[in-house]
Design an enzyme around this catalytic site. Sequence first.
Site: not given
Length: 185
Positions: A113, A140, A164
């Site tokens: 967003h 995990g 990245k």
Amino acid sequence: MTEMDKLRAGDWYYFLDAEVATQKARAARLCQEFNQISATDPQQQTAKMREILGSAGNNLSVQATFNCDNGQNIHVGNDFLSNYNLTILDIAPVTIGDHVMIGPNVDIYTVNHPLTAQGRRDYLARAQPVTIGNDVWIGGKVTINPGVTIGNNVVIASGAVVTKDVPDNRVVGGVPARELEKLVE
């Protein structure tokens, strides 16, 4: 250009668009159906997962709970194993290679967003694909962010936030994830 056209092009799109919402509602229904199947019926779980995913190779194993935004944008190779509580926000494609194991509570995101308050008030989002190579182990509570490509023979340590690209033959960990060691293949 429709909102779906903008989404597919990697441009900012209105995420409350009716077509986008319909796609997400279908995925939510199928995921709910999958998550209600008894763990004692792995064949039924696998059949439902194949209905959700865009494509899957041989030896598919996904544990409940599983959640996604589309499902049809997820493509996994052979020998795919996911532990409990996998979330893949696949507004854009998520391509996962062969021999990939994913630990519990992993999140893979293709949507982001705006940084501006106005952009968020306008309900904008942008989608970027995620690609995961062959022979990858994701520990995990890992988070993989939009637009990331993970190479082959990679181990991502538990709790890492991958922001990245990760080259082949690496162990990465931390927040944000950084290289911890090189692997010999």
